[in-house]
Design an enzyme around this catalytic site. Structure first.
Site, PDB file in Angstrom:
ATOM      1  N   ARG A  16     -48.561  66.358 -36.376  1.00 52.55           N
ATOM      2  CA  ARG A  16     -49.980  66.006 -36.181  1.00 52.55           C
ATOM      3  C   ARG A  16     -50.168  64.486 -36.393  1.00 52.55           C
ATOM      4  O   ARG A  16     -50.206  63.727 -35.438  1.00 52.55           O
ATOM      5  CB  ARG A  16     -50.856  66.810 -37.155  1.00 52.55           C
ATOM      6  N   ASP A  17     -50.217  64.046 -37.636  1.00 47.17           N
ATOM      7  CA  ASP A  17     -50.438  62.621 -37.926  1.00 47.17           C
ATOM      8  C   ASP A  17     -49.313  61.792 -37.304  1.00 47.17           C
ATOM      9  O   ASP A  17     -49.531  60.712 -36.755  1.00 47.17           O
ATOM     10  CB  ASP A  17     -50.467  62.413 -39.448  1.00 47.17           C
ATOM     11  N   HIS A 208     -52.963  62.082 -49.559  1.00 52.47           N
ATOM     12  CA  HIS A 208     -52.353  61.796 -48.254  1.00 52.47           C
ATOM     13  C   HIS A 208     -52.237  60.271 -48.137  1.00 52.47           C
ATOM     14  O   HIS A 208     -53.225  59.589 -47.872  1.00 52.47           O
ATOM     15  CB  HIS A 208     -53.276  62.384 -47.173  1.00 52.47           C
ATOM     16  N   HIS A 210     -50.406  56.597 -46.815  1.00 58.20           N
ATOM     17  CA  HIS A 210     -49.607  55.885 -45.799  1.00 58.20           C
ATOM     18  C   HIS A 210     -48.904  54.727 -46.496  1.00 58.20           C
ATOM     19  O   HIS A 210     -49.445  54.139 -47.438  1.00 58.20           O
ATOM     20  CB  HIS A 210     -50.509  55.382 -44.671  1.00 58.20           C
ATOM     21  N   CYS A 241     -53.396  56.454 -37.517  1.00 54.92           N
ATOM     22  CA  CYS A 241     -54.592  56.837 -36.753  1.00 54.92           C
ATOM     23  C   CYS A 241     -54.767  55.868 -35.587  1.00 54.92           C
ATOM     24  O   CYS A 241     -54.837  54.660 -35.786  1.00 54.92           O
ATOM     25  CB  CYS A 241     -55.818  56.805 -37.664  1.00 54.92           C
ATOM     26  N   ASN A 250     -47.110  57.431 -42.424  1.00 52.83           N
ATOM     27  CA  ASN A 250     -47.350  58.195 -43.658  1.00 52.83           C
ATOM     28  C   ASN A 250     -46.194  57.955 -44.629  1.00 52.83           C
ATOM     29  O   ASN A 250     -45.116  57.533 -44.217  1.00 52.83           O
ATOM     30  CB  ASN A 250     -47.332  59.701 -43.350  1.00 52.83           C
TER      31      ASN A 250
HETATM   32  N1  COA Z   1     -61.464  70.223 -28.236  1.00 52.65           N
HETATM   33  C1  COA Z   1     -61.346  69.987 -26.904  1.00 52.65           C
HETATM   34  N2  COA Z   1     -62.242  69.280 -26.190  1.00 52.65           N
HETATM   35  C2  COA Z   1     -63.313  68.806 -26.852  1.00 52.65           C
HETATM   36  C3  COA Z   1     -63.497  69.016 -28.227  1.00 52.65           C
HETATM   37  C4  COA Z   1     -62.518  69.749 -28.919  1.00 52.65           C
HETATM   38  N3  COA Z   1     -62.613  69.979 -30.228  1.00 52.65           N
HETATM   39  N4  COA Z   1     -64.641  68.427 -28.597  1.00 52.65           N
HETATM   40  C5  COA Z   1     -65.171  67.863 -27.502  1.00 52.65           C
HETATM   41  N5  COA Z   1     -64.365  68.091 -26.454  1.00 52.65           N
HETATM   42  C6  COA Z   1     -64.549  67.631 -25.076  1.00 52.65           C
HETATM   43  C7  COA Z   1     -65.892  67.974 -24.509  1.00 52.65           C
HETATM   44  O1  COA Z   1     -65.863  69.222 -23.894  1.00 52.65           O
HETATM   45  C8  COA Z   1     -66.125  66.849 -23.523  1.00 52.65           C
HETATM   46  O2  COA Z   1     -65.347  67.078 -22.379  1.00 52.65           O
HETATM   47  P1  COA Z   1     -65.873  66.645 -20.923  1.00 52.65           P
HETATM   48  O3  COA Z   1     -66.016  65.148 -20.960  1.00 52.65           O
HETATM   49  O4  COA Z   1     -64.771  67.089 -20.010  1.00 52.65           O
HETATM   50  O5  COA Z   1     -67.174  67.348 -20.735  1.00 52.65           O
HETATM   51  C9  COA Z   1     -65.513  65.656 -24.226  1.00 52.65           C
HETATM   52  O6  COA Z   1     -64.520  66.198 -25.107  1.00 52.65           O
HETATM   53  C10 COA Z   1     -66.524  64.847 -25.021  1.00 52.65           C
HETATM   54  O7  COA Z   1     -67.254  65.730 -25.833  1.00 52.65           O
HETATM   55  P2  COA Z   1     -68.378  65.234 -26.861  1.00 52.65           P
HETATM   56  O8  COA Z   1     -68.902  66.425 -27.598  1.00 52.65           O
HETATM   57  O9  COA Z   1     -69.360  64.360 -26.142  1.00 52.65           O
HETATM   58  O10 COA Z   1     -67.546  64.418 -27.890  1.00 52.65           O
HETATM   59  P3  COA Z   1     -67.415  62.874 -28.133  1.00 52.65           P
HETATM   60  O11 COA Z   1     -67.010  62.128 -26.920  1.00 52.65           O
HETATM   61  O12 COA Z   1     -68.609  62.402 -28.877  1.00 52.65           O
HETATM   62  O13 COA Z   1     -66.155  62.872 -29.132  1.00 52.65           O
HETATM   63  C11 COA Z   1     -64.917  64.127 -30.755  1.00 52.65           C
HETATM   64  C12 COA Z   1     -66.244  63.507 -30.370  1.00 52.65           C
HETATM   65  C13 COA Z   1     -65.021  64.488 -32.218  1.00 52.65           C
HETATM   66  C14 COA Z   1     -64.690  65.361 -29.931  1.00 52.65           C
HETATM   67  C15 COA Z   1     -63.774  63.103 -30.503  1.00 52.65           C
HETATM   68  O14 COA Z   1     -64.155  61.849 -30.997  1.00 52.65           O
HETATM   69  C16 COA Z   1     -62.478  63.505 -31.141  1.00 52.65           C
HETATM   70  O15 COA Z   1     -61.875  64.503 -30.776  1.00 52.65           O
HETATM   71  N6  COA Z   1     -61.987  62.733 -32.130  1.00 52.65           N
HETATM   72  C17 COA Z   1     -60.757  63.044 -32.825  1.00 52.65           C
HETATM   73  C18 COA Z   1     -60.223  61.833 -33.500  1.00 52.65           C
HETATM   74  C19 COA Z   1     -58.914  62.122 -34.205  1.00 52.65           C
HETATM   75  O16 COA Z   1     -58.324  63.182 -34.117  1.00 52.65           O
HETATM   76  N7  COA Z   1     -58.433  61.100 -34.929  1.00 52.65           N
HETATM   77  C20 COA Z   1     -57.182  61.155 -35.618  1.00 52.65           C
HETATM   78  C21 COA Z   1     -57.222  61.890 -36.899  1.00 52.65           C
HETATM   79  S1  COA Z   1     -57.807  60.899 -38.234  1.00 52.65           S
HETATM   80 ZN    ZN Z   2     -52.822  59.917 -42.068  1.00 49.94          ZN
END
Ligand code: COA
Ligand code: ZN
Length: 314
Positions: A16-17, A208, A210, A241, A250
């Site tokens: 994952r990370d 956790h 790094h 990240c 990490n």
């Molecule tokens: N799984 C799959 N697809 C997802 C989803 C999820 N959990 N959440 C949102 N989506 C999709 C939506 O369906 C949409 O798709 P489309 O453009 O095809 O319609 C798109 O993603 C945007 O959705 P929205 O609700 O507007 O989200 P956003 O653009 O505001 O983004 C998050 C918010 C939270 C979904 C996004 O920022 C994210 O996944 N961040 C993760 C960051 C991460 O993992 N960082 C590392 C760990 S620290």
């Molecule tokens: Zn981390």
């Protein structure tokens, strides 16, 4: 030397990370192979992927296929990061063992990482928890940038307490303090742990770290000294990240297990097996990974005198 803790539980976060910030998208089959190996090496907890937007983290778009391909073992808890209800629905379809929701201690990183405010994240978790409760799946809470934010600097300990209290109110048994960009130092770690323990004594703390600034394992020693027995680490010392500047690996699982072995603290993990996993990951990623024990071997590894030339140059 007695740090009070005789046994630790490590969560491996490499697939994952570790993989979320790699340029190369690791194949689903390689992820499955590594996770099956991690189970054989003895990990009781594996954070195998994230059910986040594939646009945000394309490297982890195959979370469902990965967990469906893994040999599930009832003794091992398979957990994954979930940012919203959509993620929770996807995670529950795969019958994962624990949902991990996450937000940042700083507004700036929460916006960069999750495109919403801390308050909006917390409000969104309510529907995640409701769905998880209906399915009898526990939820755990992470706090990213817990020891410092690359955009805002120091994080107030009271902010960690405030979020941890809200996690407790949501029914979580524990909180993970994530040092997203390696800004934790021993005094900050000690103060943060004490502040949370003083205010919310019955909440389990997972650490956790790094190793971005070289003090990752020193921070673990502080954790042990404060009685913390839950840690997260990553094979080969990879990780970071993508939504934080200069984020690097990490703390390395092999290096951590090596240190625990030398301190007579039980991990249940076979270090030789783990080193082989890190070497496999190195082959997959095609560059030298930052882990140290995977390259140097254990302390009592014996070299042949013939391996090294003499000072005379022969
Ligand atoms: N799984 C799959 N697809 C997802 C989803 C999820 N959990 N959440 C949102 N989506 C999709 C939506 O369906 C949409 O798709 P489309 O453009 O095809 O319609 C798109 O993603 C945007 O959705 P929205 O609700 O507007 O989200 P956003 O653009 O505001 O983004 C998050 C918010 C939270 C979904 C996004 O920022 C994210 O996944 N961040 C993760 C960051 C991460 O993992 N960082 C590392 C760990 S620290
Ligand atoms: Zn981390």
């Amino acid at each position: 030397m007695d740090f009070g803790v005789k046994e630790v539980v490590l969560t491996e976060v490499g697939t994952r990370d570790g993989f979320q910030s790699e340029k190369k998208i690791v194949s689903t089959n390689d992820k499955i192979m590594l996770i099956n190996d991690l189970v054989k090496a003895g990990f009781q907890r594996i954070e195998f992927s994230s059910f986040v937007s594939p646009k945000a983290i394309p490297q982890l778009a195959d979370a469902a296929e990965v967990i469906k391909g893994v040999d599930r073992n009832n003794d091992v808890k398979f957990t994954a990061l979930v940012p919203n209800l959509r993620g929770a629905i996807r995670a529950l379809e795969c019958q994962i063992d624990e949902i991990v929701v996450f937000l940042s201690a700083s507004e700036s990183h929460n916006q960069k990482n999750l495109n919403r405010s801390i308050h909006e994240s917390l409000t969104g978790f309510e529907e995640v928890v409701k769905l998880a409760n209906d399915n009898n799946i526990p939820v755990h809470g992470d706090i990213s940038t817990a020891f410092g934010c690359p955009f805002e600097g120091n994080v107030q300990y009271k902010k960690l307490v405030e979020i941890s209290k809200q996690y407790k109110a949501l029914g979580f048994k524990g909180v993970t303090l994530g040092d997203t960009t390696g800004m934790a130092t021993p005094p900050i770690v000690k103060a943060a742990i004490r502040e949370i323990q003083d205010n919310i004594p019955d909440l389990d703390i997972t650490l956790h770290f790094h190793n971005t600034r070289g003090v990752g394992l020193a921070n673990v020693l502080i954790g042990l000294n404060e009685g913390i027995y839950l840690y997260e680490s990553c094979f080969g010392g990879i990780g970071g990240c993508p939504f934080a500047p200069d984020a690097t690996g990490n703390i390395c699982s092999e290096d951590l297990v090596y240190m625990m072995n030398e301190m007579n603290i039980k991990t249940g993990i076979n270090i030789n097996h783990l080193i082989k996993i890190a070497k496999k990951a190195e082959k997959i990623l095609e560059y030298k990974l930052p882990g140290q024990v995977m390259h140097a071997g254990e302390r009592l590894k014996k070299y042949s005198l013939e391996d090294v030339k003499t000072a005379k140059g022969n």
